[in-house]
Design a protein around this motif. Sequence first.
Motif, PDB file in Angstrom:
ATOM      1  N   GLU A  70       0.967  -0.716  -0.236  1.00  0.00           N
ATOM      2  CA  GLU A  70      -0.160   0.060   0.170  1.00  0.00           C
ATOM      3  C   GLU A  70       0.862   1.080   0.419  1.00  0.00           C
ATOM      4  OE1 GLU A  70      -3.816   2.318   1.997  1.00  0.00           O
ATOM      5  OE2 GLU A  70      -2.716   0.517   3.263  1.00  0.00           O
ATOM      6  N   THR A  71       0.796   2.004  -0.861  1.00  0.00           N
ATOM      7  CA  THR A  71       1.301   3.121  -1.770  1.00  0.00           C
ATOM      8  C   THR A  71       0.654   4.483  -1.225  1.00  0.00           C
ATOM      9  OG1 THR A  71       1.677   2.764  -3.522  1.00  0.00           O
ATOM     10  CG2 THR A  71       3.262   1.861  -2.382  1.00  0.00           C
ATOM     11  N   GLY A  72       1.408   5.879  -1.209  1.00  0.00           N
ATOM     12  CA  GLY A  72       0.679   7.269  -1.723  1.00  0.00           C
ATOM     13  C   GLY A  72      -0.579   7.285  -2.859  1.00  0.00           C
ATOM     14  N   ALA A  73      -0.218   5.911  -3.939  1.00  0.00           N
ATOM     15  CA  ALA A  73      -0.525   6.132  -5.557  1.00  0.00           C
ATOM     16  C   ALA A  73      -1.617   4.593  -4.932  1.00  0.00           C
ATOM     17  CB  ALA A  73      -0.006   5.989  -6.211  1.00  0.00           C
ATOM     18  N   GLY A  74      -1.562   3.607  -4.192  1.00  0.00           N
ATOM     19  CA  GLY A  74      -2.449   2.798  -4.158  1.00  0.00           C
ATOM     20  C   GLY A  74      -1.928   1.679  -3.830  1.00  0.00           C
ATOM     21  N   LYS A  75      -2.550   0.289  -4.039  1.00  0.00           N
ATOM     22  CA  LYS A  75      -2.534  -0.944  -4.028  1.00  0.00           C
ATOM     23  C   LYS A  75      -1.844  -1.512  -5.341  1.00  0.00           C
ATOM     24  CE  LYS A  75      -5.121  -2.199  -0.171  1.00  0.00           C
ATOM     25  NZ  LYS A  75      -6.251  -3.172  -0.124  1.00  0.00           N
ATOM     26  N   ILE A  76       0.279  -1.778  -5.015  1.00  0.00           N
ATOM     27  CA  ILE A  76       0.685  -1.985  -5.916  1.00  0.00           C
ATOM     28  C   ILE A  76       1.223  -3.797  -5.952  1.00  0.00           C
ATOM     29  CG2 ILE A  76       3.143  -2.370  -7.746  1.00  0.00           C
ATOM     30  CD1 ILE A  76       2.481   1.272  -6.276  1.00  0.00           C
ATOM     31  N   LYS A  77       1.041  -4.404  -7.019  1.00  0.00           N
ATOM     32  CA  LYS A  77       1.725  -5.651  -6.456  1.00  0.00           C
ATOM     33  C   LYS A  77       3.116  -6.378  -7.277  1.00  0.00           C
ATOM     34  CE  LYS A  77      -0.341 -10.526  -7.442  1.00  0.00           C
ATOM     35  NZ  LYS A  77      -0.940 -11.011  -7.462  1.00  0.00           N
ATOM     36  N   PHE A  78       3.965  -6.711  -6.683  1.00  0.00           N
ATOM     37  CA  PHE A  78       5.158  -6.976  -6.176  1.00  0.00           C
ATOM     38  C   PHE A  78       6.225  -8.006  -6.237  1.00  0.00           C
ATOM     39  CE2 PHE A  78       5.712  -1.892  -5.427  1.00  0.00           C
ATOM     40  CZ  PHE A  78       6.389  -1.745  -6.189  1.00  0.00           C
ATOM     41  N   GLU A  79       7.494  -8.384  -6.885  1.00  0.00           N
ATOM     42  CA  GLU A  79       7.749  -9.762  -6.372  1.00  0.00           C
ATOM     43  C   GLU A  79       7.968  -9.374  -5.512  1.00  0.00           C
ATOM     44  OE1 GLU A  79       7.844 -13.068  -7.970  1.00  0.00           O
ATOM     45  OE2 GLU A  79       6.551 -12.109  -9.514  1.00  0.00           O
ATOM     46  N   ARG A  80       8.382 -10.585  -4.293  1.00  0.00           N
ATOM     47  CA  ARG A  80       8.952 -10.516  -3.588  1.00  0.00           C
ATOM     48  C   ARG A  80      10.494 -10.606  -3.224  1.00  0.00           C
ATOM     49  NH1 ARG A  80       8.649 -14.350   2.564  1.00  0.00           N
ATOM     50  NH2 ARG A  80       6.057 -14.133   1.768  1.00  0.00           N
ATOM     51  N   SER A  81      10.929 -10.778  -3.881  1.00  0.00           N
ATOM     52  CA  SER A  81      12.667 -10.736  -4.310  1.00  0.00           C
ATOM     53  C   SER A  81      12.729  -9.062  -4.661  1.00  0.00           C
ATOM     54  CB  SER A  81      13.140 -10.972  -5.726  1.00  0.00           C
ATOM     55  OG  SER A  81      12.487 -11.260  -6.864  1.00  0.00           O
ATOM     56  N   ALA A  82      11.421  -8.081  -4.697  1.00  0.00           N
ATOM     57  CA  ALA A  82      11.936  -6.513  -5.130  1.00  0.00           C
ATOM     58  C   ALA A  82      11.622  -5.942  -3.892  1.00  0.00           C
ATOM     59  CB  ALA A  82      10.822  -6.270  -6.516  1.00  0.00           C
ATOM     60  N   ILE A  83      12.207  -6.377  -2.667  1.00  0.00           N
ATOM     61  CA  ILE A  83      11.822  -6.023  -1.388  1.00  0.00           C
ATOM     62  C   ILE A  83      13.237  -5.593  -1.419  1.00  0.00           C
ATOM     63  CG2 ILE A  83      10.330  -6.135   0.772  1.00  0.00           C
ATOM     64  CD1 ILE A  83       8.989  -5.384  -0.820  1.00  0.00           C
ATOM     65  N   SER A  84      13.912  -4.318  -0.413  1.00  0.00           N
ATOM     66  CA  SER A  84      15.053  -4.346  -0.390  1.00  0.00           C
ATOM     67  C   SER A  84      15.982  -4.256   0.792  1.00  0.00           C
ATOM     68  CB  SER A  84      15.573  -3.025  -0.994  1.00  0.00           C
ATOM     69  OG  SER A  84      16.998  -2.366  -1.481  1.00  0.00           O
ATOM     70  N   MET A  85      15.109  -3.450   1.563  1.00  0.00           N
ATOM     71  CA  MET A  85      14.894  -3.267   2.889  1.00  0.00           C
ATOM     72  C   MET A  85      13.605  -3.201   4.147  1.00  0.00           C
ATOM     73  SD  MET A  85      17.426   0.255   3.507  1.00  0.00           S
ATOM     74  CE  MET A  85      17.881   0.065   2.015  1.00  0.00           C
ATOM     75  N   GLU A  86      13.573  -3.173   5.305  1.00  0.00           N
ATOM     76  CA  GLU A  86      12.884  -3.246   5.734  1.00  0.00           C
ATOM     77  C   GLU A  86      13.059  -1.372   6.172  1.00  0.00           C
ATOM     78  OE1 GLU A  86       9.947  -3.810  10.342  1.00  0.00           O
ATOM     79  OE2 GLU A  86      11.546  -5.132   9.429  1.00  0.00           O
ATOM     80  N   LEU A  87      11.611  -0.350   6.466  1.00  0.00           N
ATOM     81  CA  LEU A  87      11.753   0.792   6.737  1.00  0.00           C
ATOM     82  C   LEU A  87      12.745   0.800   7.702  1.00  0.00           C
ATOM     83  CD1 LEU A  87      12.076   3.704   5.209  1.00  0.00           C
ATOM     84  CD2 LEU A  87       9.720   3.767   5.553  1.00  0.00           C
ATOM     85  N   SER A  88      11.750   0.578   8.938  1.00  0.00           N
ATOM     86  CA  SER A  88      12.168   0.903  10.309  1.00  0.00           C
ATOM     87  C   SER A  88      13.301   0.813  10.496  1.00  0.00           C
ATOM     88  CB  SER A  88      11.168  -0.294  11.475  1.00  0.00           C
ATOM     89  OG  SER A  88      11.341  -1.583  10.985  1.00  0.00           O
ATOM     90  N   LYS A  89      13.916  -0.117   9.978  1.00  0.00           N
ATOM     91  CA  LYS A  89      15.726  -0.981  10.168  1.00  0.00           C
ATOM     92  C   LYS A  89      16.305   0.389  10.314  1.00  0.00           C
ATOM     93  CE  LYS A  89      15.320  -5.644  10.401  1.00  0.00           C
ATOM     94  NZ  LYS A  89      15.439  -7.360   9.842  1.00  0.00           N
ATOM     95  N   LYS A  90      15.837   0.575   8.545  1.00  0.00           N
ATOM     96  CA  LYS A  90      17.715   1.674   7.776  1.00  0.00           C
ATOM     97  C   LYS A  90      17.183   3.125   8.854  1.00  0.00           C
ATOM     98  CE  LYS A  90      17.288   4.903   3.870  1.00  0.00           C
ATOM     99  NZ  LYS A  90      17.740   5.155   3.075  1.00  0.00           N
ATOM    100  N   TYR A  91      15.852   3.190   9.317  1.00  0.00           N
ATOM    101  CA  TYR A  91      15.740   5.072   9.466  1.00  0.00           C
ATOM    102  C   TYR A  91      16.107   4.716  11.206  1.00  0.00           C
ATOM    103  CZ  TYR A  91      14.665   6.720   5.407  1.00  0.00           C
ATOM    104  OH  TYR A  91      14.316   6.633   4.322  1.00  0.00           O
ATOM    105  N   LEU A  92      16.106   3.448  11.935  1.00  0.00           N
ATOM    106  CA  LEU A  92      16.085   3.286  13.915  1.00  0.00           C
ATOM    107  C   LEU A  92      17.387   2.148  13.789  1.00  0.00           C
ATOM    108  CD1 LEU A  92      12.291   1.871  14.166  1.00  0.00           C
ATOM    109  CD2 LEU A  92      13.434   4.676  14.779  1.00  0.00           C
ATOM    110  N   ALA A  93      18.317   2.262  13.225  1.00  0.00           N
ATOM    111  CA  ALA A  93      19.203   1.777  13.112  1.00  0.00           C
ATOM    112  C   ALA A  93      20.335   3.233  14.096  1.00  0.00           C
ATOM    113  CB  ALA A  93      20.368   2.074  11.967  1.00  0.00           C
ATOM    114  N   PRO A  94      21.233   2.357  14.847  1.00  0.00           N
ATOM    115  CA  PRO A  94      22.338   3.050  15.819  1.00  0.00           C
ATOM    116  C   PRO A  94      23.061   3.973  14.720  1.00  0.00           C
ATOM    117  CG  PRO A  94      22.652   1.355  15.819  1.00  0.00           C
ATOM    118  CD  PRO A  94      21.220   0.889  15.250  1.00  0.00           C
ATOM    119  N   ALA A  95      23.357   5.085  15.107  1.00  0.00           N
ATOM    120  CA  ALA A  95      24.349   5.832  14.344  1.00  0.00           C
ATOM    121  C   ALA A  95      25.304   5.501  14.723  1.00  0.00           C
ATOM    122  CB  ALA A  95      24.171   7.358  14.649  1.00  0.00           C
TER     123      ALA A  95
END
Length: 97
Positions: A70-95
């Motif tokens: 679910e994106t700002g433009a609506g729902k989009i179907k992707f291959e599982r392999s197209a997922i790059s990273m989890e958003l929370s892990k990228k931004y909540l990682a310790p500095a």
Amino acid sequence: MDSGSLASMLPFLAMILVLYFFMIRPQMQRQKKEKAFQAEIKKGAKVITASGIHGKIVEINATDNTITLETGAGKIKFERSAISMELSKKYLAPAKK
């Protein structure tokens, strides 16, 4: 083989070892981590696709190995392999210091 031919092959062998430890091995480890991440993603996770689209997983279809984001433009179907990273892990990682 005499010692001269062995000595001339030594730099070539050293170059192959350096290539393996600095390029091939890290790439294999990165692929292994990415595959494990893609296998453990769950519904409700905020993720980023390889093409840079941010979204929230609303459905995981195991039969055809796809997910629905679910994106700002609506729902989009992707291959599982197209997922790059989890958003929370990228931004909540310790500095890093």
